[in-house]
Write a protein that holds these residues in place. Structure first.
Motif, PDB file in Angstrom:
ATOM      1  N   ALA A  75      39.434  38.057  64.657  1.00 17.15           N
ATOM      2  CA  ALA A  75      39.273  39.302  65.403  1.00 17.15           C
ATOM      3  C   ALA A  75      39.847  40.477  64.617  1.00 17.15           C
ATOM      4  N   VAL A  76      41.027  40.270  64.037  1.00 16.31           N
ATOM      5  CA  VAL A  76      41.659  41.332  63.248  1.00 16.31           C
ATOM      6  C   VAL A  76      40.803  41.673  62.037  1.00 16.31           C
ATOM      7  N   ASP A  77      40.303  40.668  61.342  1.00 16.41           N
ATOM      8  CA  ASP A  77      39.448  40.916  60.178  1.00 16.41           C
ATOM      9  C   ASP A  77      38.193  41.689  60.573  1.00 16.41           C
ATOM     10  N   ALA A  78      37.599  41.336  61.704  1.00 17.32           N
ATOM     11  CA  ALA A  78      36.395  42.035  62.160  1.00 17.32           C
ATOM     12  C   ALA A  78      36.700  43.488  62.494  1.00 17.32           C
ATOM     13  N   ALA A  79      37.845  43.724  63.123  1.00 15.31           N
ATOM     14  CA  ALA A  79      38.225  45.098  63.459  1.00 15.31           C
ATOM     15  C   ALA A  79      38.463  45.920  62.196  1.00 15.31           C
ATOM     16  N   VAL A  80      39.190  45.355  61.248  1.00 15.09           N
ATOM     17  CA  VAL A  80      39.480  46.077  60.001  1.00 15.09           C
ATOM     18  C   VAL A  80      38.182  46.410  59.271  1.00 15.09           C
ATOM     19  N   GLU A  81      37.269  45.445  59.211  1.00 13.11           N
ATOM     20  CA  GLU A  81      35.990  45.672  58.531  1.00 13.11           C
ATOM     21  C   GLU A  81      35.200  46.792  59.193  1.00 13.11           C
ATOM     22  N   ALA A  82      35.324  46.916  60.524  1.00 12.70           N
ATOM     23  CA  ALA A  82      34.581  47.941  61.263  1.00 12.70           C
ATOM     24  C   ALA A  82      35.339  49.270  61.337  1.00 12.70           C
ATOM     25  N   GLY A  83      36.534  49.322  60.774  1.00 10.86           N
ATOM     26  CA  GLY A  83      37.312  50.553  60.834  1.00 10.86           C
ATOM     27  C   GLY A  83      37.981  50.788  62.170  1.00 10.86           C
ATOM     28  N   VAL A  84      38.174  49.716  62.944  1.00 12.59           N
ATOM     29  CA  VAL A  84      38.805  49.811  64.261  1.00 12.59           C
ATOM     30  C   VAL A  84      40.311  49.617  64.117  1.00 12.59           C
ATOM     31  N   PRO A  85      41.135  50.506  64.680  1.00 10.43           N
ATOM     32  CA  PRO A  85      42.586  50.312  64.607  1.00 10.43           C
ATOM     33  C   PRO A  85      42.999  49.006  65.276  1.00 10.43           C
ATOM     34  N   VAL A  86      43.960  48.328  64.669  1.00  9.38           N
ATOM     35  CA  VAL A  86      44.489  47.078  65.214  1.00  9.38           C
ATOM     36  C   VAL A  86      45.904  47.321  65.721  1.00  9.38           C
ATOM     37  N   SER A  87      46.162  46.928  66.962  1.00  9.40           N
ATOM     38  CA  SER A  87      47.480  46.992  67.580  1.00  9.40           C
ATOM     39  C   SER A  87      48.021  45.577  67.685  1.00  9.40           C
ATOM     40  N   PHE A  88      49.275  45.386  67.237  1.00  7.92           N
ATOM     41  CA  PHE A  88      49.892  44.066  67.247  1.00  7.92           C
ATOM     42  C   PHE A  88      51.251  44.153  67.915  1.00  7.92           C
ATOM     43  N   ASP A  89      51.396  43.449  69.051  1.00  7.92           N
ATOM     44  CA  ASP A  89      52.692  43.310  69.703  1.00  7.92           C
ATOM     45  C   ASP A  89      53.218  41.923  69.359  1.00  7.92           C
ATOM     46  N   VAL A  90      54.342  41.866  68.654  1.00 10.40           N
ATOM     47  CA  VAL A  90      54.861  40.575  68.194  1.00 10.40           C
ATOM     48  C   VAL A  90      55.062  39.621  69.357  1.00 10.40           C
ATOM     49  N   ASN A  91      55.701  40.065  70.435  1.00 11.74           N
ATOM     50  CA  ASN A  91      55.793  39.273  71.669  1.00 11.74           C
ATOM     51  C   ASN A  91      56.155  37.821  71.373  1.00 11.74           C
ATOM     52  N   HIS A  92      57.249  37.622  70.656  1.00 13.37           N
ATOM     53  CA  HIS A  92      57.631  36.289  70.208  1.00 13.37           C
ATOM     54  C   HIS A  92      58.046  35.403  71.378  1.00 13.37           C
ATOM     55  N   ARG A  93      57.531  34.175  71.394  1.00  7.09           N
ATOM     56  CA  ARG A  93      57.888  33.174  72.390  1.00  7.09           C
ATOM     57  C   ARG A  93      58.379  31.930  71.654  1.00  7.09           C
ATOM     58  N   THR A  94      59.688  31.750  71.602  1.00  4.43           N
ATOM     59  CA  THR A  94      60.281  30.655  70.835  1.00  4.43           C
ATOM     60  C   THR A  94      59.746  29.300  71.275  1.00  4.43           C
ATOM     61  N   ALA A  95      59.634  29.097  72.582  1.00  4.55           N
ATOM     62  CA  ALA A  95      59.213  27.783  73.089  1.00  4.55           C
ATOM     63  C   ALA A  95      57.797  27.443  72.651  1.00  4.55           C
ATOM     64  N   LEU A  96      56.926  28.425  72.518  1.00  2.16           N
ATOM     65  CA  LEU A  96      55.552  28.156  72.106  1.00  2.16           C
ATOM     66  C   LEU A  96      55.472  27.711  70.646  1.00  2.16           C
ATOM     67  N   TRP A  97      56.347  28.253  69.812  1.00  2.00           N
ATOM     68  CA  TRP A  97      56.304  27.915  68.395  1.00  2.00           C
ATOM     69  C   TRP A  97      56.987  26.581  68.089  1.00  2.00           C
ATOM     70  N   GLY A  98      57.936  26.172  68.932  1.00  2.00           N
ATOM     71  CA  GLY A  98      58.623  24.914  68.681  1.00  2.00           C
ATOM     72  C   GLY A  98      59.327  24.945  67.335  1.00  2.00           C
ATOM     73  N   ASP A  99      59.062  23.935  66.491  1.00  2.00           N
ATOM     74  CA  ASP A  99      59.708  23.886  65.180  1.00  2.00           C
ATOM     75  C   ASP A  99      58.867  24.548  64.093  1.00  2.00           C
ATOM     76  N   ARG A 100      57.767  25.220  64.471  1.00  2.00           N
ATOM     77  CA  ARG A 100      56.952  25.938  63.499  1.00  2.00           C
ATOM     78  C   ARG A 100      57.562  27.314  63.205  1.00  2.00           C
ATOM     79  N   ASP A 101      57.356  27.806  62.011  1.00  2.00           N
ATOM     80  CA  ASP A 101      57.878  29.112  61.604  1.00  2.00           C
ATOM     81  C   ASP A 101      56.784  30.157  61.807  1.00  2.00           C
ATOM     82  N   PRO A 102      57.016  31.163  62.651  1.00  2.00           N
ATOM     83  CA  PRO A 102      55.959  32.134  62.950  1.00  2.00           C
ATOM     84  C   PRO A 102      55.848  33.278  61.947  1.00  2.00           C
ATOM     85  N   ARG A 103      56.790  33.375  61.028  1.00  2.00           N
ATOM     86  CA  ARG A 103      56.897  34.601  60.241  1.00  2.00           C
ATOM     87  C   ARG A 103      55.681  34.896  59.371  1.00  2.00           C
ATOM     88  N   ALA A 104      55.086  33.883  58.765  1.00  2.00           N
ATOM     89  CA  ALA A 104      53.921  34.122  57.909  1.00  2.00           C
ATOM     90  C   ALA A 104      52.749  34.662  58.724  1.00  2.00           C
TER      91      ALA A 104
END
Length: 314
Positions: free
Chosen positions: A150-179
């Protein structure tokens, strides 16, 4: 700016205890819906902007309720009804006056099965802004890929992308979300984060430092939300800050989504950066004055009356 606020993610059924105390002692509940991305869509619609929510629900009563409520709020729904998975559920309680605890039951839910094939690429390409969150990135591999697409499609079309980090530790478990967070932030036009969320992207620092360092990744607009202390921002290279409205909050869940909706609508309406931040802060404060994830989101008329000092609206 023309175009709708388009967003994608999971919206769930929400059971809210109607009294104060632990769930183990509660017997009365009210049934609602909730989800960060659909909260933003509802907030934008209430402020007079077109809004589109892309998602996936189960072929069940909760899924039908999600679709009905969003449509009733004026949000255009582009949803897949999944016959093989259930709509997710969250439970909300107030253990003590002024505190809220939310528990999620969303493993293998229909929303977690969101995938690239569910995306309405035409809606994204014609949007005024695409809004995504770290919650959807965390749901599953297929949901993460849907966000990237979705982000790639928006960027290609010149549409601004809004990103709220909204981190949820329990959803990530032992995975690292930073990348994943950095990948989206580097392509985004606008990034919203709390201080701890911002530190996941660029390491520790003061709120103003965090905003500036995230801006160095690429986004022109970075807002670090500070709750009752307002927010700081780096917008087009300028350091800005705004205070929070002085209120007595009833329920703070959804305040961050209200802030985002207010800011994005102000952006699309062509308001100056400081006015965008003020509208975001006012929307966030107003949402805290009543219960629910989205039920207390303001309309234009609410913002006009907010802070008038008169407790009676005539």
């Amino acid at each position: 700016m023309t175009g709708a606020v388009v967003t994608l993610g999971e919206t769930m059924g929400l059971l809210r205890a109607t009294g104060i105390g632990s769930l183990e002692h509660m017997s009365d509940f009210a049934l609602h819906i909730g989800g960060a991305e659909s909260n933003v869509a509802i907030g934008a619609a209430r402020l007079g902007r077109s809004a589109v929510w892309i998602g996936r629900v189960g072929d069940d009563a909760l899924g039908r309720r999600v679709l009905r409520e969003l449509r009733a709020e004026g949000v255009a729904v582009d949803a897949v009804v999944d016959p093989e998975a259930s709509t997710g559920l969250m439970l909300k309680e107030s253990p003590t006056q002024g505190t809220t605890r939310v528990s999620y039951y969303r493993s293998a839910s229909a929303g977690s099965r969101l995938n690239v094939g569910d995306l309405d690429l035409d809606a994204i390409a014609s949007a005024g802004v695409l809004h995504v969150t770290g919650i959807t990135l965390a749901l599953s591999d297929s949901a993460e890929q849907a966000v990237f697409a979705a982000v790639d499609a928006a960027v290609e079309a010149g549409v601004p992308v809004s990103f709220d980090v909204n981190h949820r530790t329990a959803l990530w478990g032992d995975r690292d979300p930073r990348a994943a967070y950095r990948r989206v932030a580097e392509l985004a036009t606008i990034v919203f984060a709390g201080p701890e969320e911002a530190a996941l992207l660029v390491g520790p620092g003061s709120p103003a430092e965090l905003a500036r360092r995230i801006a160095d990744l690429g986004p022109a607009q970075v807002i670090v939300k500070l709750g009752e202390d307002g927010c700081v921002a780096s917008i087009d290279g300028e350091a800005l800050a705004t205070h929070a409205e002085q209120i007595t909050p009833l329920d703070t869940v959804g305040a961050g989504d209200a802030f985002v909706a207010g800011y994005l609508v102000a952006l699309l309406d062509g308001l100056a950066p400081a006015d965008r931040l003020r509208q975001g802060a006012r929307c966030g404060a107003f949402a805290c004055l009543g219960p629910g994830d989205w039920e207390s989101l303001p309309r234009r008329s609410d913002l006009d009356a907010f802070g008038s000092g008169d407790p009676v609206i005539r």
